[in-house]
Write an enzyme that holds these catalytic residues in place. Structure first.
Site, short mmCIF file in Angstrom:
data_model
loop_
_atom_site.label_atom_id
_atom_site.label_comp_id
_atom_site.label_asym_id
_atom_site.label_seq_id
_atom_site.Cartn_x
_atom_site.Cartn_y
_atom_site.Cartn_z
N ASN A 213 10.27 -3.67 -1.04
CA ASN A 213 9.84 -4.84 -0.27
C ASN A 213 9.48 -5.98 -1.22
O ASN A 213 9.59 -5.84 -2.44
CB ASN A 213 8.68 -4.49 0.67
CG ASN A 213 7.49 -3.97 -0.11
OD1 ASN A 213 6.91 -4.67 -0.93
ND2 ASN A 213 7.11 -2.71 0.13
N ASP A 282 6.60 2.33 4.79
CA ASP A 282 6.20 3.12 5.97
C ASP A 282 7.17 4.27 6.21
O ASP A 282 6.81 5.25 6.84
CB ASP A 282 6.14 2.21 7.20
CG ASP A 282 4.97 1.24 7.09
OD1 ASP A 282 3.88 1.70 6.71
OD2 ASP A 282 5.15 0.03 7.36
N ASP A 311 -0.01 7.76 5.16
CA ASP A 311 -0.81 6.55 5.02
C ASP A 311 -1.88 6.83 3.96
O ASP A 311 -2.82 7.60 4.20
CB ASP A 311 -1.44 6.17 6.37
CG ASP A 311 -2.08 4.79 6.29
OD1 ASP A 311 -2.82 4.52 5.32
OD2 ASP A 311 -1.84 3.98 7.20
N PHE A 328 -5.72 -4.01 3.09
CA PHE A 328 -5.09 -5.32 3.27
C PHE A 328 -4.14 -5.22 4.45
O PHE A 328 -3.51 -4.18 4.65
CB PHE A 328 -4.29 -5.73 2.01
CG PHE A 328 -5.11 -6.49 1.02
CD1 PHE A 328 -6.11 -5.85 0.30
CD2 PHE A 328 -4.90 -7.84 0.81
CE1 PHE A 328 -6.88 -6.55 -0.61
CE2 PHE A 328 -5.67 -8.55 -0.11
CZ PHE A 328 -6.65 -7.90 -0.82
N LYS A 346 -7.60 2.74 10.86
CA LYS A 346 -7.62 3.35 9.52
C LYS A 346 -8.99 3.93 9.20
O LYS A 346 -9.15 4.65 8.23
CB LYS A 346 -7.24 2.32 8.45
CG LYS A 346 -5.87 1.70 8.69
CD LYS A 346 -5.00 1.71 7.47
CE LYS A 346 -3.66 1.06 7.77
NZ LYS A 346 -2.58 1.58 6.95
O1 C5P Z 1 -0.47 -0.09 8.31
P1 C5P Z 1 -0.24 -1.15 7.29
O2 C5P Z 1 0.85 -0.80 6.32
O3 C5P Z 1 -0.04 -2.52 7.82
O4 C5P Z 1 -1.61 -1.20 6.51
C1 C5P Z 1 -1.79 -1.94 5.35
C2 C5P Z 1 -2.85 -1.32 4.51
O5 C5P Z 1 -2.68 0.10 4.44
C3 C5P Z 1 -2.79 -1.78 3.07
O6 C5P Z 1 -4.10 -1.74 2.55
C4 C5P Z 1 -1.90 -0.72 2.41
O7 C5P Z 1 -2.13 -0.61 1.02
C5 C5P Z 1 -2.29 0.53 3.15
N1 C5P Z 1 -1.22 1.52 3.33
C6 C5P Z 1 -1.29 2.73 2.70
N2 C5P Z 1 -0.32 3.67 2.89
C7 C5P Z 1 0.74 3.42 3.68
C8 C5P Z 1 0.83 2.19 4.34
C9 C5P Z 1 -0.15 1.25 4.13
O8 C5P Z 1 -2.26 2.95 1.96
N3 C5P Z 1 1.66 4.34 3.82
#
Ligand code: C5P
Length: 400
Positions: A213, A282, A311, A328, A346
């Site tokens: 990304n 994701d 996550d 974030f 979260k």
């Molecule tokens: O759910 P989303 O990706 O929008 O959430 C963003 C936050 O979650 C960020 O702090 C990112 O570093 C963390 N994140 C994570 N592991 C993932 C996806 C997102 O730690 N697989």
């Protein structure tokens, strides 16, 4: 941190003196007022004119000359009384030895001795041959200086001007700048262990292709630097970025979300604070091809199967004794509403919301902090400045 700070930049007789021209420029760019002080030896390597031109001020090099008829004319007292820090870069073994012993036989060593130790910090960036650095006398002098509260920047290791190899190179100007900024930063995270993720992840499709990304890592790296400047032990777990490893930060490079998770789990036990800045994928390809997928025919199009990644932030937040977790959220619409929902989902106390497309790769950012008291917008500002503000905000919220 350096805006309107008055820095005395001492330069001694080393080939590394050329690096100080860049350091003077970087300090001025950060808003500092810089007065350069040169020893006789320094002038063998670089001219005062270079520094006078860069700083817009005459170089101070005379102990006995009247500087200012209106003042008491004692340069070694006046100069330090106006200064926030004395940085000697490069600092030779000889000058370090003199300062360690309290010898003051030129303007620079007089300044080091005459400064008010509570108000004017002293730091040196040693530069010398590897054997000079290893010499017991130098080892003794460095230990004495450290004990006296003098900050010692580096030195770095590598090829030396004399043709030898080893410790004793002056740190690069950018690293010196980072350490000078740290010197001037209030230590709001002293003794804390901070774990930060940054950058994108890279999910392989086959051995030569992958999905990633637009995250540049700039915000996460800026936070790592700001946390280290605030006194924290920082571990930075970074996906592929083009950024240099910050000095004073333990940086671990990873590629995939799975590797990032493993590294985070490994370091989370020691962490008091976890800041998930990385744009973690994701989804990942569930059947990574062992060999390059070949395009044999014009109509060949591979079909990719995806599965969700773990996550990381949620996993760390769900641990038995979790660190203080900060997330974030990069959104494209309904920023505050989505961000608040994300914070609750979260299970984290603080979430920092920003607009994804306008922050990825940019040098500036505008964020809103979301916690259980509501939302608090911060002004648009450069990421390094924003990082310093966010570290203060996080420090305020840490449990006592
Ligand atoms: O759910 P989303 O990706 O929008 O959430 C963003 C936050 O979650 C960020 O702090 C990112 O570093 C963390 N994140 C994570 N592991 C993932 C996806 C997102 O730690 N697989």
């Amino acid at each position: 941190m350096l805006t309107n700070k008055h820095i005395l930049l001492g330069i001694t007789g080393s080939i590394a003196a050329y690096k100080s021209a860049e350091l003077a420029r970087l300090l001025i760019k950060k808003g500092a007022r810089v007065t350069v002080v040169m020893t006789q030896g320094a002038k063998e390597f670089i001219t005062p004119l270079t520094f006078a031109t860069l700083t817009g001020k005459p170089v101070a090099d005379q102990l006995w000359l009247n500087r200012d008829a209106a003042s008491s004319n004692i340069a070694h007292i006046n100069l330090t009384r106006e200064a926030d820090a004395l940085i000697i870069a490069p600092c030779t073994a000889n000058v370090a030895a003199k300062i360690a012993q309290g010898i003051a036989d030129d303007l620079l060593t007089n300044l080091a001795l005459a400064r008010d130790q509570k108000r004017c910090a002293l730091a040196i960036a040693p530069a010398m041959n590897v054997e000079m650095w290893r010499n017991r006398a130098t080892v003794r002098n460095m230990a004495q200086l450290a004990q006296d509260g003098v900050s010692i920047f580096g030195p770095a290791s590598g090829d030396q001007a004399c043709g030898e190899f080893g410790d004793g190179r002056m740190l690069e100007p950018q690293d010196c700048l980072t350490l000078i900024e740290a010197l001037m930063t209030p230590k709001v995270l002293q003794g804390q262990h901070v774990l930060i993720t940054a950058g994108p992840t890279f999910e392989a499709i086959d051995p030569v292709r992958g999905i990633t990304n637009r995250s540049s890592g700039k915000m996460g790296y800026a936070l790592a630097k700001a946390a280290a400047a605030a006194g924290a032990h920082v571990t930075l777990i970074a996906g592929p970025t083009a950024l240099a490893n910050p000095i004073n930060v333990h940086t671990i490079k990873v590629e995939s979300a799975a590797q990032m998770l493993q590294a985070c789990l490994h370091h989370a036990q020691q962490a008091n604070v976890f800041i998930g800045v990385a744009a973690v994928a994701d989804w990942r390809v569930s059947d990574i091809a062992p060999h390059k997928i070949k395009k044999q025919h014009a109509q060949d199009v591979p079909t990719l199967q995806f599965e969700q990644t773990a996550d990381i932030l949620h996993t760390i937040a769900q641990q038995e004794k979790p660190p203080y977790c900060v997330g974030f959220a990069a959104e494209t619409e309904n920023l505050l509403e989505f961000a608040q929902a994300k914070r609750l989902k979260k299970g984290i106390p603080l979430l920092i919301a920003n607009h994804g497309p306008s922050t990825f790769g940019a040098d500036e950012n505008q964020v809103t902090l979301i916690d259980d008291t509501g939302s608090h917008a911060l002004a648009q500002q450069p990421k390094h400045q924003l990082a310093a503000s966010l570290i203060q905000e996080i420090a305020k919220r840490l449990p006592a």
